[in-house]
Design a protein around this motif. Structure first.
Motif, PDB file in Angstrom:
ATOM      1  N   SER A  22       0.923  -1.237  -0.259  1.00  0.00           N
ATOM      2  CA  SER A  22      -0.028   0.035  -0.040  1.00  0.00           C
ATOM      3  C   SER A  22       0.939   1.127  -0.106  1.00  0.00           C
ATOM      4  N   LEU A  23       0.306   2.491  -0.501  1.00  0.00           N
ATOM      5  CA  LEU A  23       0.971   3.721  -0.547  1.00  0.00           C
ATOM      6  C   LEU A  23       0.128   4.718   0.356  1.00  0.00           C
ATOM      7  N   ASN A  24       0.721   5.140   1.247  1.00  0.00           N
ATOM      8  CA  ASN A  24      -0.029   6.036   1.827  1.00  0.00           C
ATOM      9  C   ASN A  24       0.803   7.364   2.571  1.00  0.00           C
ATOM     10  N   GLY A  25       0.119   8.617   2.853  1.00  0.00           N
ATOM     11  CA  GLY A  25       0.979   9.749   3.242  1.00  0.00           C
ATOM     12  C   GLY A  25       0.075  10.662   3.302  1.00  0.00           C
ATOM     13  N   ARG A  26       0.417  12.109   2.876  1.00  0.00           N
ATOM     14  CA  ARG A  26      -0.167  13.284   2.605  1.00  0.00           C
ATOM     15  C   ARG A  26      -0.097  14.104   1.375  1.00  0.00           C
ATOM     16  N   ILE A  27      -0.705  14.850   0.793  1.00  0.00           N
ATOM     17  CA  ILE A  27      -0.828  15.414  -0.338  1.00  0.00           C
ATOM     18  C   ILE A  27      -1.007  17.092   0.167  1.00  0.00           C
ATOM     19  N   LEU A  28       0.509  17.982   0.066  1.00  0.00           N
ATOM     20  CA  LEU A  28       0.630  18.881   0.786  1.00  0.00           C
ATOM     21  C   LEU A  28       1.070  19.987  -0.396  1.00  0.00           C
ATOM     22  N   ASP A  29       0.906  21.403   0.048  1.00  0.00           N
ATOM     23  CA  ASP A  29       1.487  22.357  -0.899  1.00  0.00           C
ATOM     24  C   ASP A  29       3.110  22.534  -0.410  1.00  0.00           C
ATOM     25  N   PHE A  93       3.313  13.960  -0.797  1.00  0.00           N
ATOM     26  CA  PHE A  93       3.566  14.483  -2.147  1.00  0.00           C
ATOM     27  C   PHE A  93       3.562  16.012  -1.879  1.00  0.00           C
ATOM     28  N   ARG A  94       4.256  16.877  -2.178  1.00  0.00           N
ATOM     29  CA  ARG A  94       4.294  18.448  -2.151  1.00  0.00           C
ATOM     30  C   ARG A  94       4.085  18.981  -3.680  1.00  0.00           C
TER      31      ARG A  94
END
Length: 720
Positions: A22-29, A93-94
């Motif tokens: 699985s791939l997980n995390g946050r998407i941010l600027d 990811f930014r």
């Protein structure tokens, strides 16, 4: 039994390794703020996922391995990465915001390329993407939709004239890639020459621009920057159909191959004549004349060396206006130019350019097969420009310029052979400018230009100074500039008897002085992430304004320096990009304009105007949808018009007139398929506004109108 256990463990481990990835995390600027509802897509897998309110996401993968992943969020640059996934992998990811208008590089206000956020001079930029959002067809559509205080109307002859916050067509200098345009009608350029297909961006500089561009820049400068090819090859075909049988077809072909860059653009447009009927049954109908227009432009750029390039350009324009059943007005223009650019070293730059523009008008009588030339304006300009960078933030610029203009007009006297006279004017100019930055907070630009025109007795000096103080996200700008407008050849040498009956005669005045203006501007700007807010105020005083003065005893009008004007105002602009693809733009302008003739204010500037736009954008890999609702709000106006009646003392009598307030709304629906095919559908004058009577200061819309346009990028389609 042991074999059975081993078999179970083998299948379990296989299943675990296959589906526990699985791939997980946050998407941010880039500043660490969460981006909710961002989309994550894995190449080769049909289903994607979206981020939660806190930017978090989780995506299950069928097996370990290398995956190509794309992340998208409206208003931000798409991100594509290749990731090796083993087990439970966590990745943030930014995304970077799309290049904002403040990051755009501009050239008009300083002549040296600078980002908009670092320019002390108040400048507005309208990029091609903003033009596409509203479905604008002409430069009048572009300016009216984007800038409050701009109004285009028609004269009794049907010619297009402009008023921009109290400044007429004579006071605002229009340029194409920094070069002047020949030809005018009713003191305005031929706006039909400006083809929106070929526009990369429009730069509008507020306040006088005479310190860099000389005459006619009293109220500002509008510079249309044309496109250059940005791909190895590109080919676009487009067409449009709308009300009044309006048709437009165009093509753009470009190449960008190492040292060589080429851009070819051609278009054809036609429209039928239509009649405007006001709601007042007693008002006379007004005619908007149809016709046909051909525009063709070509530019080449060749880089001989990394520091030496030559750019050549040329253009052809042909327009026919169906003035009556027996007469067609023809307008023909040809342009050519060359720019040689040389970087002497990493500090010094030198460029030399030449520009030519020839604009002619003809009266064509189809039944008689006769074409008579009534007007010819030819311009030549040559200049040399250099700048030296002591440091990247300390630039000294200087240049010299020669400008030659000749004019033949049916408003001039005739020679013995019956030909109209031709007059010529020469201008020599020199200018210097210093652009410097202090401590990354203070930005200063100051300069001086000297113009010597053959009609002047003495050289004219045009100073300017602009200061900006910036503490992110706030910028404060203060500018002063002196402007001038040299009397035109028409104003100096007219000898015109309308109709040849002696009942209305206009005489020029070779002793006219140039109009002179003093401009002060102040602005405050706040820009942070997706929010931009600007407030500005300005004041312009103009003396020795040129106008016609009627003498009843001689039954003749004479050009004279008699008027003065005071123009002041304030602007406010608000723009925000919201989540989920929404955007809002609000602009308001207040104008206090006093232009007096015989003690009477004759201004046609509406005191309150505003523009509104609501945008929505939804994008997927193969499809994008855009919706734009834009509106213009114009307040009422009370002014005067001169009548044909004179009192006992021979002074013109003015009649009070009232122009009502009105709003105009446009809805544009755009769709893009496979990033190569664009389909636009639009409704203009959405609420079917019609004035009681059509006059010199009113809308020229016949009511609700429609248009549909199709554009195909063949290079993009072939790649797909």
């Amino acid at each position: 039994m042991r074999r059975f256990r081993l078999l179970v463990l083998f299948f379990a481990s296989t299943l675990s390794s296959g589906w526990a990835q699985s791939l997980n995390g946050r998407i941010l600027d880039t500043e660490g703020q969460a981006l909710p509802m961002a989309t994550l897509q894995v190449q080769g897998l049909r289903k994607g996922t979206v981020s939660a309110q806190d930017g978090s996401y989780r995506y299950k993968l069928p097996a370990a391995g290398l995956y190509h992943i794309s992340v998208r969020y409206t208003g931000y640059e798409a991100l594509s990465v290749a990731l090796q996934v083993e087990g439970d992998t966590s990745v943030d990811f930014r995304l970077s915001p799309l290049q904002s208008q403040l990051e755009a590089v501009v050239v008009t206000s300083t002549r040296t390329p600078k980002t908009l956020k670092d320019v002390p001079v108040i400048t507005t930029v309208i990029p091609a993407k903003e033009i596409e959002k509203t479905g604008a067809l002409t430069i009048a559509d572009v300016l009216q939709t984007e800038i409050p205080g701009v109004e285009f109307s028609r004269t009794m002859d049907g010619q297009v004239v402009m008023n921009m916050q109290g400044m007429g067509g004579n006071d605002v200098l229009f340029l194409i890639d920094g070069e002047r345009m020949a030809g005018e009608s009713m003191n305005n350029i031929d706006y039909e020459r400006l083809n929106t297909d070929n526009i990369e961006r429009v730069e509008i500089v507020r306040g006088a621009g005479s310190a860099l561009y000389g005459s006619n820049a009293i109220g500002g400068v509008v510079n249309i920057i044309t496109k250059e090819a940005d791909r190895p090859w590109m080919l676009n075909l487009n067409g449009r159909y709308g009300s009044q049988n309006e048709q437009k077809y165009g093509a753009t072909l470009g190449f960008d191959r190492k040292r060589f860059n080429s851009m070819t653009n051609a278009s054809y447009r036609s429209m039928d004549t239509y009649v405007l009927y006001g709601k007042d049954a007693t008002s006379a109908p007004s005619y908007i004349y149809g016709g046909r227009t051909i525009n063709a432009n070509q530019s080449f750029r060749y880089n001989f060396l990394p520091n030496l390039s030559l750019k050549l350009r040329g253009g052809f324009y042909h327009r026919e206006r169906d003035y009556s059943q027996t007469r067609i007005n023809r307008y023909i223009d040809g342009t050519a130019g060359a720019v040689l650019s040389y970087d002497i070293n990493d500090k010094a730059h030198l460029s030399a350019d030449y520009a030519f523009d020839c604009y002619d008008k003809y009266r064509y009588l189809p039944k008689a097969g006769r074409s008579d030339k009534e007007y010819g304006n030819m311009q030549h300009k040559a200049s040399i420009y250099t700048d030296y960078r002591f440091t990247p933030q300390n630039v000294l610029s200087a240049g010299v310029e020669y400008f030659n203009e000749s004019l033949m007009s049916n408003q001039f006297d005739t020679l013995s052979g019956g030909e109209f006279r031709e007059y010529t004017a020469h201008t020599a100019a020199a200018y210097v400018q210093h652009d410097v930055e202090f401590k990354k907070q203070w930005f200063l630009v100051y300069g001086l230009r000297m113009d010597y025109n053959s009609s002047f007795k003495l050289p004219h000096l045009s100073p300017k100074v602009s200061l900006m103080y910036k503490i992110n996200p706030v910028s404060l700008r203060l500018s002063y500039a002196g402007g001038f407008r040299a009397p035109s050849l028409k104003e100096m040498y007219s000898d015109y008897d309308m109709g040849g009956l002696g009942w209305f005669v206009i005489f020029g005045n070779p002793n006219l002085k140039p109009e002179k203006s003093q401009n002060v501007l102040l602005s405050l700007e706040y820009a942070h992430k997706n929010l931009s807010l600007t407030a500005s105020g300005y004041y312009c005083y103009t003396q020795d304004k040129i106008t016609t003065v009627y003498n009843s005893n001689q039954d003749t009008a004479f050009y004279r320096n008699v008027n003065r004007s005071h123009t002041a105002g304030a602007d406010m602009n608000f723009m925000i990009r919201l989540p989920y693809g929404f955007g809002i733009k609000l602009s308001y302008s207040y104008v206090f304009d006093r232009q007096k003739e015989g003690g009477i204010n004759v201004s046609y500037a509406r005191p309150h105007t505003g523009v509104v736009r609501f945008d929505y954008r939804w994008e997927k890999k193969w499809y994008a949808l855009g919706v734009s609702l834009s509106g213009r709000v114009l307040s009422d106006l009370s002014s005067v018009v001169a009548t044909d009646y004179l009192d006992d003392q021979g002074i013109t009598v003015y009649e009070k007139v009232h122009y009502p307030a009105y709003t105009m709304w446009k809805l544009n629906l755009s769709q893009r398929f496979m990033n190569a095919i664009s389909l636009n559908l639009g409704l203009d004058n959405l609420f079917n506004y019609k004035p009681a009577r059509y006059d010199l200061v009113s809308s020229t819309s016949p009511g609700i109108t429609f248009y549909v346009s199709l554009s195909v990028d063949l290079d993009g389609l072939i790649k797909r």
